[in-house]
Design an enzyme around this catalytic site. Structure first.
Site, PDB file in Angstrom:
ATOM      1  N   CYS A 460       0.713  -1.212   0.151  1.00 55.16           N
ATOM      2  CA  CYS A 460       0.085   0.262   0.395  1.00 55.16           C
ATOM      3  C   CYS A 460       0.820   1.696   0.304  1.00 55.16           C
ATOM      4  O   CYS A 460       1.954   1.066  -0.197  1.00 55.16           O
ATOM      5  CB  CYS A 460      -0.787   0.057   1.152  1.00 55.16           C
ATOM      6  SG  CYS A 460      -0.372  -0.374   2.587  1.00 55.16           S
ATOM      7  N   LYS A 461       0.527   2.529   0.204  1.00 49.99           N
ATOM      8  CA  LYS A 461       1.421   3.696   0.669  1.00 49.99           C
ATOM      9  C   LYS A 461       2.355   3.442   1.259  1.00 49.99           C
ATOM     10  O   LYS A 461       3.657   3.232   1.166  1.00 49.99           O
ATOM     11  CB  LYS A 461       0.773   4.596   0.836  1.00 49.99           C
ATOM     12  CG  LYS A 461       1.167   6.366   0.655  1.00 49.99           C
ATOM     13  CD  LYS A 461      -0.099   7.096   1.499  1.00 49.99           C
ATOM     14  CE  LYS A 461       0.320   8.692   1.717  1.00 49.99           C
ATOM     15  NZ  LYS A 461      -0.357   8.952   2.201  1.00 49.99           N
TER      16      LYS A 461
END
Length: 561
Positions: A460-461
């Protein structure tokens, strides 16, 4: 400088904030002299939430009239301790306000853990903001900067100091064991710093026992939050690996403003992910170190919301996809430097083949529909690589899966079923909705990659919250498959047996511990309650136990970037 004289020169807002912090003093206790550094770490807390319910049980009159939160006092204490350490790094250890705060914390420390009060929770949540205001006030005093500029300087200084503190702590392997129906499963999270053939890690720019936290968003040399995640079972006197993959943060160094440096950084991070992927395949790694040019298949599953409406994850996805495309042109050979068993850098040749997906899994994607069209433009091409050009559920799989099934392997049925499930999900756009299983497509893509001997990688981020939940969902399904020899239907909530497995995985997968070196506090932000309730994902139903849900959530809601 005395604390009172500081209050006369600071802004009213800052004064009030620190007066509120100082209310944590216990009456009748004297403040000890100190060096302005944070007190010692609190004893380890038990993972479950402990609430006293017996008629005679009490934590004292002070707590009898306080509402308790779901957070461990020790976890809050350690978060505040780490934040004070960052503040002391910026201001110096002799700052009188920091000295006062550290001493108050030392006096208030308790040996036995308990749920924190709402007041203690609020104080912990406000501490970072208050420390930045203190740094800004000091900067105004010393350098005469305007308030806005001083605050901007303070925020950057605190962020940089916090990044260094988190990066420079020891990043160590997290290993936990869970037992279900008589089987013993080991979950292992191995950080980049401990990916070693010899005494040193394998990367050309050595980690030296440290790491790169998720907040180090300008780093163009290392991948953020890079780990190898495995689950194994002990059978017939030996350990058998059931799943192995690579997890990391987004490849984009998204706070780097120079577009050329940002692209170079994304490619450097991608090379580290490929290096970790090669490390996860010991036989392939040995061939590469022996001078052979090796082919490496990797299935990359991004978990970002490919939209810039809230945040800039759309641009981050573009950076990541561009990096993969740059390194995986048809027939392209790339050279990686790997530190061998003698500690020497050695060039190895690999032909990477990457099927790069992005599947939004948060509320913005699954409840509001953000980024779905952009993601699916990437996903269609990646599915052709993985499953061939005919994506009808009834069609015989092609692509990488077809090549694998042509060998009639022992896992033929599992691979064929996963391929059919993925095609069904894609045809019916089930990955566009929660439907009782937010990670239904992402989790099956990673499992299928492992089953056909490709390397699954997901991110993810930050590489911790959505990435950690993906890790747990994979391991839940892997253990369930090992126990029942059946795959769950897409979009189904776990039954009571499945919930028991999920609960054990959530508490023993190593994911809560992985969050701590990234932010200073354990917990997963996927677990949240939004208003209106219709915006919430299905995790309370999937977990099936409020206490475990709260335990997995940890102190994530108190941590701000």
């Amino acid at each position: 400088m005395q604390i009172q004289s500081f209050y006369h020169s600071a802004s009213l807002k800052t004064q009030e904030a620190f007066k509120s912090l100082q209310k944590t003093l216990y009456n009748g206790m004297q403040i000890l002299s100190g060096q302005g550094k944070a007190p010692a770490k609190a004893p380890d807390a038990r993972p479950e939430i402990i609430v006293l319910r017996e008629p005679g049980a009490t934590w004292g009159n002070y707590l009898q009239h306080q509402k308790t939160s779901n957070h461990s006092l020790h976890n809050l204490y350690n978060l505040r301790r780490d934040l004070l350490t960052v503040g002391a790094t910026v201001l110096g250890k002799q700052d009188p306000v920091l000295t006062s705060m550290a001493n108050q914390m030392e006096l208030a420390k308790v040996k036995a853990d308990r749920p924190a009060t709402k007041q203690e929770e609020a104080a912990a949540k406000a501490l970072k903001k208050n420390l930045i205001e203190l740094i800004a006030a000091r900067t105004q005093q010393q350098d005469g900067l305007p308030a806005k500029e001083a605050h901007r300087f303070a925020a950057v200084a605190f962020r940089d100091a916090q990044d260094k503190q988190l990066n420079n702590q020891p990043w160590q392997t997290i290993k936990n064991t869970l037992t279900h129906n008589g089987h013993h499963y080991t979950n292992t999270q191995l950080p980049a710093a401990e990916m070693k053939i010899g005494a040193k890690d394998i990367f050309p720019s050595a980690y030296e026992g440290k790491g790169v936290c998720s907040w180090d968003t300008k780093n163009i040399h290392h991948a953020n939050n890079l780990w190898m995640s495995t689950v194994s079972v002990h059978e017939d006197g030996k350990d058998k690996t059931l799943f192995c993959g690579i997890r990391h943060g987004v490849l984009s160094p998204y706070h780097e403003k120079d577009p050329l440096l940002r692209q170079v950084g994304a490619e450097n991070k991608a090379k580290e992910v490929l290096t970790a992927a090669l490390f996860s395949k010991p036989e392939l790694l040995n061939k590469a170190l022996a001078g052979e040019a090796v082919s490496l298949k990797l299935v990359s599953v991004g978990l970002l919301t490919a939209s810039n409406i809230f945040g800039k994850e759309g641009t981050m996805v573009e950076d990541q996809m561009r990096a993969w495309q740059s390194l995986t042109q048809p027939g392209k050979m790339i050279h990686l430097k790997i530190r061998n068993k003698d500690g020497d850098l050695q060039t190895v040749k690999i032909k990477p083949d990457v099927a790069a997906f992005n599947v939004g899994v948060n509320e913005l994607a699954l409840k509001l529909g953000f980024g779905l069209k952009a993601s699916d433009s990437y996903n269609a091409e990646a599915l052709y690589q993985l499953l061939g050009n005919d994506l009808r559920p009834e069609a015989r799989p092609g692509g990488w899966v077809g090549e694998w099934l042509a060998q009639y392997p022992d896992n033929y049925e599992v691979v064929n079923t996963l391929a059919r499930q993925i095609k069904d999900i894609w045809k019916n756009n089930q990955h566009h909705k929660d439907g009782g299983e937010p990670y239904k497509l992402a989790q099956r893509l990673a499992m299928l990659a492992h089953e056909i001997d490709a390397v699954p990688a997901w991110n993810c981020k930050s590489g911790k919250d959505r990435t950690g939940m993906m890790d747990s969902e994979i391991k839940r399904e892997i253990i369930s498959l090992h126990q029942t020899h059946m795959l769950s239907a897409p979009g189904s909530l776990p039954d009571s047996g499945g919930q028991k497995i999920f609960q054990k995985v959530l508490l023993n997968s190593g994911n809560p511990g992985d969050s701590e070196p990234n932010t200073g506090g354990a917990g997963n932000k996927v677990m949240k309650n939004l208003s209106p309730e219709v915006l919430n994902l299905s995790y309370q139903k999937r977990v099936g136990d409020e206490n475990i849900w709260q335990s997995v959530k940890g102190i994530s809601s108190l941590i701000t970037s």
